[in-house]
Each structure stands twice: as structure tokens, then as C-alpha cells.
Motif scaffolding. Structure first.
Motif, PDB file in Angstrom:
ATOM      1  N   LEU A 127     -50.271 -49.630 -99.563  1.00 32.00           N
ATOM      2  CA  LEU A 127     -51.718 -49.881 -99.623  1.00 32.00           C
ATOM      3  C   LEU A 127     -52.919 -49.246-100.633  1.00 32.00           C
ATOM      4  O   LEU A 127     -52.680 -49.305-100.768  1.00 32.00           O
ATOM      5  N   LEU A 128     -52.792 -47.846-100.463  1.00 29.56           N
ATOM      6  CA  LEU A 128     -53.046 -46.898-100.680  1.00 29.56           C
ATOM      7  C   LEU A 128     -52.862 -47.118-102.271  1.00 29.56           C
ATOM      8  O   LEU A 128     -53.056 -46.606-103.419  1.00 29.56           O
ATOM      9  N   ILE A 163     -50.156 -39.355-102.379  1.00 25.34           N
ATOM     10  CA  ILE A 163     -49.355 -40.249-100.586  1.00 25.34           C
ATOM     11  C   ILE A 163     -48.135 -40.721-101.073  1.00 25.34           C
ATOM     12  O   ILE A 163     -47.052 -39.828-100.629  1.00 25.34           O
ATOM     13  N   LEU A 164     -48.173 -40.970-102.591  1.00 28.72           N
ATOM     14  CA  LEU A 164     -46.760 -41.272-102.647  1.00 28.72           C
ATOM     15  C   LEU A 164     -45.551 -39.852-103.010  1.00 28.72           C
ATOM     16  O   LEU A 164     -44.745 -39.813-102.601  1.00 28.72           O
ATOM     17  N   LEU A 190     -54.466 -49.463-104.020  1.00 30.54           N
ATOM     18  CA  LEU A 190     -56.296 -49.544-104.345  1.00 30.54           C
ATOM     19  C   LEU A 190     -56.304 -48.045-105.303  1.00 30.54           C
ATOM     20  O   LEU A 190     -56.997 -48.939-106.147  1.00 30.54           O
ATOM     21  N   ASP A 191     -55.137 -47.185-105.675  1.00 30.14           N
ATOM     22  CA  ASP A 191     -55.247 -46.608-106.480  1.00 30.14           C
ATOM     23  C   ASP A 191     -55.230 -47.696-107.410  1.00 30.14           C
ATOM     24  O   ASP A 191     -55.625 -46.584-108.818  1.00 30.14           O
ATOM     25  N   ASN A 192     -54.209 -48.516-108.200  1.00 34.22           N
ATOM     26  CA  ASN A 192     -54.211 -49.112-108.898  1.00 34.22           C
ATOM     27  C   ASN A 192     -55.498 -50.291-109.560  1.00 34.22           C
ATOM     28  O   ASN A 192     -54.473 -50.955-110.626  1.00 34.22           O
ATOM     29  N   ALA A 227     -47.767 -50.590-107.656  1.00 32.42           N
ATOM     30  CA  ALA A 227     -48.363 -50.393-108.749  1.00 32.42           C
ATOM     31  C   ALA A 227     -48.573 -51.580-109.404  1.00 32.42           C
ATOM     32  O   ALA A 227     -49.633 -51.847-110.075  1.00 32.42           O
ATOM     33  N   VAL A 228     -47.809 -51.650-109.712  1.00 31.56           N
ATOM     34  CA  VAL A 228     -47.832 -53.318-110.359  1.00 31.56           C
ATOM     35  C   VAL A 228     -48.739 -54.004-109.827  1.00 31.56           C
ATOM     36  O   VAL A 228     -49.601 -55.219-110.614  1.00 31.56           O
ATOM     37  N   VAL A 229     -48.268 -54.888-108.589  1.00 32.90           N
ATOM     38  CA  VAL A 229     -49.794 -55.437-108.087  1.00 32.90           C
ATOM     39  C   VAL A 229     -51.505 -55.093-108.333  1.00 32.90           C
ATOM     40  O   VAL A 229     -51.913 -55.682-108.437  1.00 32.90           O
TER      41      VAL A 229
END
Length: 247
Positions: free
Chosen positions: A3-4, A19-20, A7-9, A45-47
Motif C-alpha cells: 500500500l505504501l 518500507i521497500l 501511494l508513493d507512486n 509501483a506499476v499500479v
């Protein structure tokens, strides 16, 4: 984590990259699958970047005017970014995730500048693979070394705690000595150096003369002694006739 990263992307400044990396480090210790970390990270990341693209395509300028200041995307910067995307869109989307600020906004800028979907999406997927792969590898290699380091820390924790105790005691002793120095009275005792006079000295500042030793400041001269010659008297101011006695 997923989720984070998502949102970051898509325009929201959250610590997705941090977090990654932490997830990859945890996987390096053997407590998580690194393959799961990579797959979840790439998909998120893609989504996330795709959502940013759709936001920019459907209402990008309104989004920038209302929310752009929160991600350092002012209208002036947006105008410059659109011109740059027209010339180098796929390259920017591919490397954007390695740059803070651009990682959160590249999808929105691509959609706002009406970058073609067929050009955006391959660059989006490639950028996600490179970004997640680089940070997951770095975190995983770091995590594989944390185990031995942790065991050594447990082995020497007694010595570490003893050293910490010595430092704390030294700081407390130093503070107590400093406070006692501050409370120590000055040399010579209280009142030393005051304006008091010694034997035969002059009176202290502001003291007047002793009683009977002369007029006080501001008083006139002393009265004339008795019998002193008053000096010549003015002539008689009466009429010119002589008195009966002179007659």
C-alpha cells in the motif's frame, strides 16, 4: 508494504521506498521471501504510477492547482515539465522513481501532458522493475549480514552496557561538581570590597560631614558675630527740618 509503495507512486509523499528497503532487509535475515517482496513491490509501483497517469489524464490541471504545492508541483513547474515530457517522456518515466519528488509525480505529469498510453505503460513497467530490483537487492544483501552482527552484539552486550554505565556516572559526577562550584561564595567573605573605610580613612561616598563641623550643603554663611561694625548708615530720609534736639 504494498500500500505504501502504491501511494508513493501516485502522488502521495509517503515513505514507500523506505518500507521497500526495510522489507528487503527483513527478507535478507531469512524471515521473509525476497521473491514476494519483489513481486509485491513491482505490482504496487506499476499500479500506483498508472493511477497517477489516470488522475493527470482526467483532471491533471485541477489536481495541480489544488494539491500540487504539497508535492512541490507548482503550475510553473508543471508547464516546464509538460514541455520536457513531450520530448523525453518514456526516458523520464523509466528513471523517475530514483528521484524523490519525480517518483511521486511522473505519472500525473505524463497524464496531464497527454502522453500516449502505449508509450507510457512500457516505460512504467520497466522503471518499476529497475527501481524495485535495485533497492530489493541492496536491502537483501544488507540483511544477510545483519544476522552475524546481531549475534556479536548479543555476545558483547554486557561490555556495552558497562561502558554505557561508566559514561552515565561520569556525566552525573561532572554535573554535581559544576553545581558545587557555582554555589561557592567569593573569596574574602561577604561584604569584601565594600565602600567601608578603614581607620583614618575618608567617609564613604554620599556621607555628609559630622555634626557640628560646618554648614550643611546648600546652607548660607554663618551669622555675623555680636558687636560687629554694621558699616555706614543711610542718611535720615525725613524732611529737611532739623530735629528739636539739634535746635
Amino acid at each position: 508494504m504494498g500500500l505504501l509503495v502504491l501511494l508513493d507512486n501516485c502522488g502521495i509523499p509517503v515513505p514507500g521506498q523506505t518500507i521497500l528497503v526495510l522489507a528487503a532487509v527483513y527478507a535478507g535475515t531469512g524471515r521473509m521471501s525476497i521473491a514476494a517482496v519483489v513481486v509485491i513491490g513491482v505490482v504496487a509501483a506499476v499500479v500506483g504510477n498508472t493511477l497517477g497517469y489516470l488522475i493527470g489524464r482526467t483532471g491533471g490541471h485541477a489536481f495541480v492547482h489544488r494539491w500540487g504545492r504539497y508535492v512541490a508541483l507548482t503550475p510553473a513547474r508543471m508547464a516546464r515539465a509538460e514541455g520536457f515530457f513531450d520530448r523525453n517522456g518514456p526516458k523520464v518515466v523509466t528513471v523517475a522513481r530514483f528521484i524523490d519528488g519525480l517518483r511521486q509525480t511522473n505519472g500525473i505529469i505524463a497524464g496531464t501532458s497527454e502522453m500516449a498510453w502505449r508509450r507510457f505503460q512500457p516505460a512504467n513497467v520497466l522503471g518499476a522493475l529497475l527501481w524495485v530490483g535495485a533497492w530489493a537487492t541492496a536491502g537483501y544483501l544488507t540483511g544477510s549480514d545483519i544476522g552475524p552482527l546481531y549475534e556479536r552484539a548479543l555476545r558483547y552486550q554486557v561490555y556495552l552496557l558497562a561502558a554505557l554505565g561508566v559514561v552515565v556516572v561520569a556525566l552525573v559526577v561532572r554535573a554535581v561538581l559544576h553545581r558545587r562550584r557555582g554555589k561557592r561564595p567569593p573569596e574574602g567573605g561577604p561584604g569584601a570590597g565594600a565602600g567601608a573605610t578603614g581607620d583614618g580613612g575618608t567617609p564613604a561616598d554620599g556621607e555628609g560631614p559630622a555634626d557640628g563641623e560646618g554648614p550643611a550643603d546648600g546652607e548660607g554663611p554663618a551669622a555675623d558675630p555680636a558687636g560687629a561694625d554694621p558699616g555706614p548708615q543711610p542718611p535720615d530720609q525725613r524732611s529737611g527740618t532739623t530735629s528739636n534736639e539739634d535746635a
